[in-house]
Design an enzyme around this catalytic site. Structure first.
Site, PDB file in Angstrom:
ATOM      1  N   GLU A  44     -69.043 -96.545 -95.379  1.00 54.12           N
ATOM      2  CA  GLU A  44     -70.406 -96.038 -95.531  1.00 54.12           C
ATOM      3  C   GLU A  44     -71.396 -96.911 -94.761  1.00 54.12           C
ATOM      4  O   GLU A  44     -71.291 -98.144 -94.761  1.00 54.12           O
ATOM      5  CB  GLU A  44     -70.768 -96.047 -97.024  1.00 54.12           C
ATOM      6  N   LYS A 117     -75.690 -87.376 -99.244  1.00 56.67           N
ATOM      7  CA  LYS A 117     -75.180 -87.966-100.485  1.00 56.67           C
ATOM      8  C   LYS A 117     -75.927 -87.401-101.695  1.00 56.67           C
ATOM      9  O   LYS A 117     -77.154 -87.436-101.757  1.00 56.67           O
ATOM     10  CB  LYS A 117     -75.328 -89.485-100.413  1.00 56.67           C
ATOM     11  N   CYS A 154     -69.645 -92.751-101.342  1.00 50.36           N
ATOM     12  CA  CYS A 154     -69.739 -93.876-102.281  1.00 50.36           C
ATOM     13  C   CYS A 154     -69.979 -93.433-103.721  1.00 50.36           C
ATOM     14  O   CYS A 154     -69.051 -93.003-104.381  1.00 50.36           O
ATOM     15  CB  CYS A 154     -70.792 -94.869-101.798  1.00 50.36           C
TER      16      CYS A 154
END
Length: 288
Positions: A44, A117, A154
């Site tokens: 990431e 995200k 993540c």
């Protein structure tokens, strides 16, 4: 007919400049491709240090628009050269909004789309809500040259809803680029095993291989614990790097076997979506 897929993950320190980090990741992507990997996952936000450790407005200048993003363009050219798929994580600016985003680059160099995200953490050492809006793209599965792939970023990896949504949309393999390590507010807390177990649980519950890629090294007192891994569809780790290793891992899965196993286990056959309305509420009683 067997349909093997060779998966790869990159793990390295990323405390340098954009040029240094992009060059380091590029070299490791090339190494993974030389070892036969067809889909290669970098960590990431690999362009620079993990700037979300603290709230500083100077870091907003690091964001770039998705269209014409130089790092995405660089890895698109590399993907075409090497005939590999590369999920490219980057800090996106979209007008007055900022996102933690990912471009999925196919093996021909085409960018198949953008994922932003969905789950944004907020805590000591991981102050992401200062920088990023929650993603508005929804979860995605992309049909690439080498199969249907889903990518979460993540903090997304802790949520079973994310994994299930991607597999429901057709993803055969789940990928999670990551930046995770020590907890500044609790030096005695080591989340490495929990982190791996959460994703291994997604592999088992969805009968889908999982690939996770993390950074390593110390960045202003925060230590990233690496431990990137590849798990097969039964949840067995078939490749793994250590806490401070730099390098790549490569492993082969058989997508035909994965699909047969997913069907035969019946997890998707026996789902009861009509009973899951509570999952669409914030507190278990009221609709979001």
């Amino acid at each position: 007919m067997k349909e093997p897929l060779v998966l790869g993950a990159v793990q390295c320190a990323l405390g340098g400049s954009v040029d240094v980090n992009v060059a380091r990741v590029t070299g490791l992507v090339r190494e993974a491709a030389q070892r036969g990997a067809q889909v290669i996952l970098p960590p990431e936000l690999f362009e620079g240090p993990y700037f979300c450790r603290e709230e500083k407005d100077e870091f907003f200048s690091w964001a770039r628009p998705f269209e014409g993003h130089p790092t995405v363009a660089h890895f698109a050219a590399l993907a075409k050269e090497l005939n590999v798929v590369i999920p490219v994580s980057f800090f996106e600016r979209a007008g007055q909004a900022y996102y933690n985003s990912l471009a999925l680059v196919d093996a021909g160099g085409e960018t198949l789309g953008l994922y932003r995200k969905s789950h944004i953490p907020d805590g000591p050492g991981y102050e992401e809500k200062f920088y990023f809006r929650p993603g508005d793209t929804g979860f995605k599965s992309w049909n690439t040259r080498f199969g249907a792939l889903g990518v979460g970023i993540c903090w997304d990896q802790w949520y079973p809803e994310c994994a299930r949504s991607m597999v429901l949309q057709g993803a055969d393999v789940l990928f999670y680029p990551t930046a995770i390590g020590s907890e500044p507010a609790n030096a005695g807390l080591d989340t490495r095993d929990m982190w791996q177990r959460a994703m291994i649980g997604h592999a088992v519950s969805n009968i889908a291989p999982v690939v996770a890629s993390n950074r390593v090294g110390e960045e202003d007192g925060q230590v990233f614990y690496g431990s990137s891994f590849i798990a097969n569809h039964m949840g067995t780790k078939i490749a793994e790097l250590g806490r401070d290793e730099e390098g790549v891992i490569v492993a082969t899965v058989d997508l035909d076997e994965v699909r047969r196993a997913r069907a035969s286990w019946g997890f998707f056959r026996d789902r009861r979506p009509e009973l899951y309305g509570t999952l669409a509420t914030a507190d278990g009683t009221r609709k979001v």
